[in-house]
Design an enzyme around this catalytic site. Structure first.
Site, PDB file in Angstrom:
ATOM      1  N   THR A   1       0.869  -1.139   0.036  1.00 18.27           N
ATOM      2  CA  THR A   1       0.070   0.116   0.034  1.00 18.27           C
ATOM      3  C   THR A   1       0.779   1.315  -0.090  1.00 18.27           C
ATOM      4  O   THR A   1       1.842   1.263   0.512  1.00 18.27           O
ATOM      5  CB  THR A   1      -0.995   0.135   1.068  1.00 18.27           C
ATOM      6  OG1 THR A   1      -1.872  -1.095   0.987  1.00 18.27           O
ATOM      7  CG2 THR A   1      -1.750   1.431   1.551  1.00 18.27           C
TER       8      THR A   1
ATOM      9  N   GLY B   1      -0.676  -2.061   6.514  1.00 19.12           N
ATOM     10  CA  GLY B   1      -0.512  -3.178   7.292  1.00 19.12           C
ATOM     11  C   GLY B   1      -2.007  -4.063   7.249  1.00 19.12           C
ATOM     12  O   GLY B   1      -2.564  -3.893   6.053  1.00 19.12           O
TER      13      GLY B   1
ATOM     14  N   GLY C   1      -4.858  -4.834   7.292  1.00 19.56           N
ATOM     15  CA  GLY C   1      -6.251  -3.849   7.253  1.00 19.56           C
ATOM     16  C   GLY C   1      -7.323  -4.218   8.396  1.00 19.56           C
ATOM     17  O   GLY C   1      -7.722  -3.336   9.118  1.00 19.56           O
TER      18      GLY C   1
END
Ligand code: ASP
Length: 308
Positions: free
Chosen positions: A175, A227, A229
């Protein structure tokens, strides 16, 4: 006039040092540096933090090396479903999109939700219709294809496992995100992701959830997370940094330490976050082996790093 500052991330996780050649490291660092340059150029000219985080995240979305925009992971149906959110600390304005397909830069669509709709979070086909109406740039499936991500998906296709963005020895979250402070004292945060490989049922993580993956408030800080989620949603991680500063009077560094090293680990919240406060302090922290990250503060010098 306040100081200007910007930080970016390209995901955190178990990044294997032994797989990181110097050529590969350079590719990541160059991409992070380009994102910093794009965002910093906006801030240097007196532009808004909001424009700076959008510009930085767009650069990372356009890079195939991160799990956002081009290079997003494959879901269980072999498609790319992307999530993004953006927030201004000035007036707590926010916009987000979830499960969108074929949108070249989901962060720009999130920004458009903030600027041109009465909503904060829109999703799926509805979001696509909105993108169309707003003349947002679209790309065909081929644009998002990446052989490495495809092979990752093939390892899990047809099973019930969904994977964080990882290869055999690695477990990383690709992400991307940015936080910025502009010369007018305004903060902003932005996050964009392809989510998790082989995800089903239009699973949505923390990245498009205001308060979980992204938060900004001029009175305290701007935060973008990466990380696992589900854990970040349960911890309301980004907002918790703000809450610890506002209600408990903690410094940015202390608030981030509590969230990353005390609140997230019991929830299996592997990952990290980047944060910036209203006087320009920058904190980049993670509870795993590495986080692709970069920052530029008052001195204008760009720094990038991967490992601790
Ligand atoms: N937080 C993202 C999600 O759960 C994954 C990541 O950070 O890479 O969708």
């Amino acid at each position: 006039m306040s100081t200007i500052a910007l930080a970016v991330h390209g995901g955190a996780g178990t990044i294997a040092r032994e797989l990181m050649t110097s050529a590969r490291e350079k590719v990541y660092r160059d991409a992070l540096e380009l994102a910093l340059k794009r965002g910093h150029a906006v801030l240097k000219e007196g532009g808004a933090a909001l424009d700076a985080v959008e510009a930085a995240v767009r650069a990372l979305e356009d890079s195939p090396y991160f799990n956002a925009g081009k290079g997003s992971v494959f879901n269980a149906d072999g498609q790319h479903e992307m999530d993004a959110s953006i927030m201004s600390g000035d007036g707590l304005r926010a916009g987000a999109v979830a499960s969108v397909q074929n949108v070249k830069n989901p962060i720009t669509l999130a920004r458009r939700v903030m600027d041109k709709s009465n909503h904060v979070l829109i999703s799926g086909l509805g979001a696509f219709e909105f993108a169309h109406k707003q003349k947002i740039e679209l790309e065909d499936d081929l644009y998002f294809f990446d052989q490495f991500r495809y092979d990752q998906w093939k390892e899990t296709q047809g099973t019930d496992t969904y994977q964080l963005d990882h290869s055999d020895k690695e477990k990383k979250f690709g992400t991307v995100g940015a936080v910025a402070l502009d010369a007018h004292g305004h903060l902003a945060a932005a996050t964009s992701t392809g989510g998790m490989t082989n995800k089903k049922w239009q699973r949505i993580g923390d990245s498009p959830i205001i308060g979980a993956g992204t938060y900004a408030n001029d009175s305290s800080c701007a935060v973008s997370c990466t990380g696992h989620g589900e854990s970040f949603i349960k911890a309301v991680a980004a907002y918790d940094v703000h809450a610890l500063m506002s209600y408990k009077g903690l410094s940015l560094a202390e608030a981030v330490r509590v969230v990353v090293h005390e609140r997230l680990p019991p929830l299996e919240g592997d990952g990290g976050l980047i944060a910036l406060d209203h006087v320009g302090n920058i904190v980049l922290d993670f509870n795993c082996t590495g986080m692709y990250r970069g920052q530029v503060g008052a001195d204008g010098v760009l720094h990038t790093a991967i490992f601790r």
